[in-house]
Design an enzyme around this catalytic site. Structure first.
Site, PDB file in Angstrom:
ATOM      1  N   TRP A 276      33.828  27.926  34.789  1.00 15.50           N
ATOM      2  CA  TRP A 276      35.007  28.790  34.882  1.00 15.50           C
ATOM      3  C   TRP A 276      36.242  28.008  34.433  1.00 15.50           C
ATOM      4  O   TRP A 276      36.431  26.843  34.813  1.00 15.50           O
ATOM      5  CB  TRP A 276      35.151  29.269  36.336  1.00 15.50           C
ATOM      6  CG  TRP A 276      36.360  30.094  36.616  1.00 15.50           C
ATOM      7  CD1 TRP A 276      36.814  31.167  35.911  1.00 15.50           C
ATOM      8  CD2 TRP A 276      37.278  29.929  37.710  1.00 15.50           C
ATOM      9  NE1 TRP A 276      37.957  31.681  36.496  1.00 15.50           N
ATOM     10  CE2 TRP A 276      38.261  30.938  37.595  1.00 15.50           C
ATOM     11  CE3 TRP A 276      37.363  29.038  38.778  1.00 15.50           C
ATOM     12  CZ2 TRP A 276      39.312  31.066  38.499  1.00 15.50           C
ATOM     13  CZ3 TRP A 276      38.396  29.157  39.679  1.00 15.50           C
ATOM     14  CH2 TRP A 276      39.363  30.169  39.541  1.00 15.50           C
TER      15      TRP A 276
ATOM     16  N   ASP B  76      30.723  27.064  44.664  1.00 14.53           N
ATOM     17  CA  ASP B  76      31.740  28.088  44.431  1.00 14.53           C
ATOM     18  C   ASP B  76      31.007  29.426  44.472  1.00 14.53           C
ATOM     19  O   ASP B  76      30.193  29.720  43.582  1.00 14.53           O
ATOM     20  CB  ASP B  76      32.408  27.864  43.076  1.00 14.53           C
ATOM     21  CG  ASP B  76      33.557  28.844  42.808  1.00 14.53           C
ATOM     22  OD1 ASP B  76      33.796  29.716  43.672  1.00 14.53           O
ATOM     23  OD2 ASP B  76      34.195  28.727  41.749  1.00 14.53           O
TER      24      ASP B  76
ATOM     25  N   LYS C 106      35.666  40.017  43.970  1.00 13.96           N
ATOM     26  CA  LYS C 106      34.688  40.828  43.253  1.00 13.96           C
ATOM     27  C   LYS C 106      33.906  41.756  44.180  1.00 13.96           C
ATOM     28  O   LYS C 106      33.809  42.956  43.944  1.00 13.96           O
ATOM     29  CB  LYS C 106      33.707  39.920  42.493  1.00 13.96           C
ATOM     30  CG  LYS C 106      34.361  38.871  41.604  1.00 13.96           C
ATOM     31  CD  LYS C 106      35.164  39.477  40.482  1.00 13.96           C
ATOM     32  CE  LYS C 106      35.587  38.471  39.441  1.00 13.96           C
ATOM     33  NZ  LYS C 106      36.466  37.414  39.881  1.00 13.96           N
TER      34      LYS C 106
END
Length: 418
Positions: free
Chosen positions: A146, A227, A263
């Site tokens: 990311w 993560d 999300k």
């Protein structure tokens, strides 16, 4: 000097103290959205930003979130400060979701949890902790990862290096390279792992590969740092998407885990997440938590309450919790449907015999197309499809109606642009 007739005035402008501050480059992901907005074509498609869209390509607020907010409004709760560690009911709910409510580490009080500012803030807080208490340690980051991971550790002054992850030849996982790089790293390094739905590739290790990774990390006395941005959103199952983290915890390893609810609950703007540290003993967890609080206090003082109460209310009410799981399955199902349709369209339209099956082996919001930078530029310049220049597309911004158009663009860019 300027003569005004009666008075002579000096037009002197002092040089700014900010003369030495250069213009920052545009954010590579958010910049995609700006370019998309400026495009006037009816064909344009934004596959850059990782935010869920409906089949009509519109932002969505989950019904269960609306219900939780309505209850909060009816209760007329105040806006008092939260403690530094956040909302207690949220912290319990988030640890239970991550590890399983009956997990021994929770019952034994071995988990230090702090509510933080979504995934980014949780990672940044953990990075500050690493810099302060493990100043000689290095963080290992997947290549690619990311876009914000490197920024976070750079700003916290934590050194990092990359381990191999993506294999462009197979558009799959370079597991041998990954293992070799983690084995070769200095003992006691922090290994940043994506719990599920790896961003940007969508390529996850298999259960057997996770076991092997745990072997190597344990053998090298590394610290796993997960993560977890997509729990429940990747597969549609909260438990399945947390299985990698639970595997490491079950082995008795001490583990860092950053969580986000952007999300899976669609709470992008609420900035709600947590940093969890699973420790070897309750007294260790107490000390770790005390120092995380000490770091958070001058950083942002205490976290916001609204998103925390939404999560706590949804998880704490069996009816709403069930509704949330149904909505998560629907979101994950929509992504799986467009993934399948894109694969079908590519296979049907491309007469070259190229194997596009990697599209189906990837999981979650993103797909790594294997397109290089010039090919990605062609997607935008010719086809009005906006994406990051590493070839990543967000399937959340795609619907079934646009899959064939996207397949045409990918085939053209792959075969006709070097």
């Amino acid at each position: 000097m300027q003569n005004t007739g009666h008075i002579t005035m000096a037009l002197a402008v002092d040089a700014s103290r900010f003369e030495g501050v250069p213009m920052a480059p545009p954010d590579p992901i958010l910049g995609v959205s700006e370019a998309f907005k400026a495009d006037t074509s009816d064909l344009k498609l934004n596959l850059g930003v990782g935010a869920y869209r409906t089949e009509e390509l519109q932002p969505a607020v989950l019904n269960v979130v609306k219900k939780a907010e309505k209850l909060m409004l009816e209760k007329g709760e105040n806006k008092e400060y939260l403690p530094i560690e956040g909302f207690a009911a949220f912290n319990k709910a988030t640890a239970d979701l991550l590890l399983g409510a009956d997990n021994p580490v929770i019952k034994q009080g071995r988990v230090a949890t702090l509510q933080s500012l979504s995934g980014t803030g949780s990672l940044r807080l953990a990075a500050a902790f690493i810099q302060r208490y493990f100043p000689d340690a290095k963080v290992l980051i997947s290549s690619p990862t990311w876009g914000n991971h490197k920024n976070i550790f750079n700003d916290a002054r934590v050194p990092w290096s990359e381990y191999r992850y993506y294999d462009p030849k197979t558009v799959g996982l370079d597991f041998e390279g990954m293992i070799a790089d983690i084995q070769a790293a200095p003992e006691g390094s922090f290994v940043l792992l994506h719990g599920c739905a790896h961003n940007p590739t969508g390529i996850d290790p298999t259960p057997e590969q996770w076991e092997k990774l745990a072997d190597v990390i344990e053998e090298k006395k590394h610290m796993p740092f997960f993560d977890v941005a997509y729990q429940g959103f990747a597969s549609g199952s909260l438990d399945e998407d947390a299985s990698s983290v639970r595997l490491f915890v079950k082995r008795g390893l001490e583990v860092f885990v950053a969580q986000s609810y952007s999300k899976n609950l669609g709470l992008y703007a609420e900035r709600i997440g947590a940093i969890n540290v699973i420790c070897s003993a309750p007294e260790v967890a107490d000390r770790v938590k005390s120092q995380l609080k000490r770091l958070a206090r001058p950083m942002y003082s205490n976290p916001p309450i609204h998103g925390a109460k939404i999560v706590a209310n949804v998880v704490g009410d069996p009816t709403m919790f069930g509704e949330w799981k149904e909505e998560m399955e629907q979101m994950a199902g929509r992504i799986k449907n467009v993934r399948q349709k894109l694969y079908d369209s590519l296979t049907e339209k491309d007469q070259s015999g190229k194997d596009w099956s990697f599209i189906l082996s990837q999981i979650g919001m993103f797909s790594f197309t294997g397109l290089n930078r010039p090919q990605s530029d062609n997607m935008t310049d010719k086809w009005h499809i906006y994406m990051t220049k590493d070839g990543r597309i967000s399937l959340a911004g795609l619907n079934l109606a646009k899959c064939e158009y996207l397949a045409d663009a990918i085939i053209d860019s792959f075969h006709n642009v070097n």
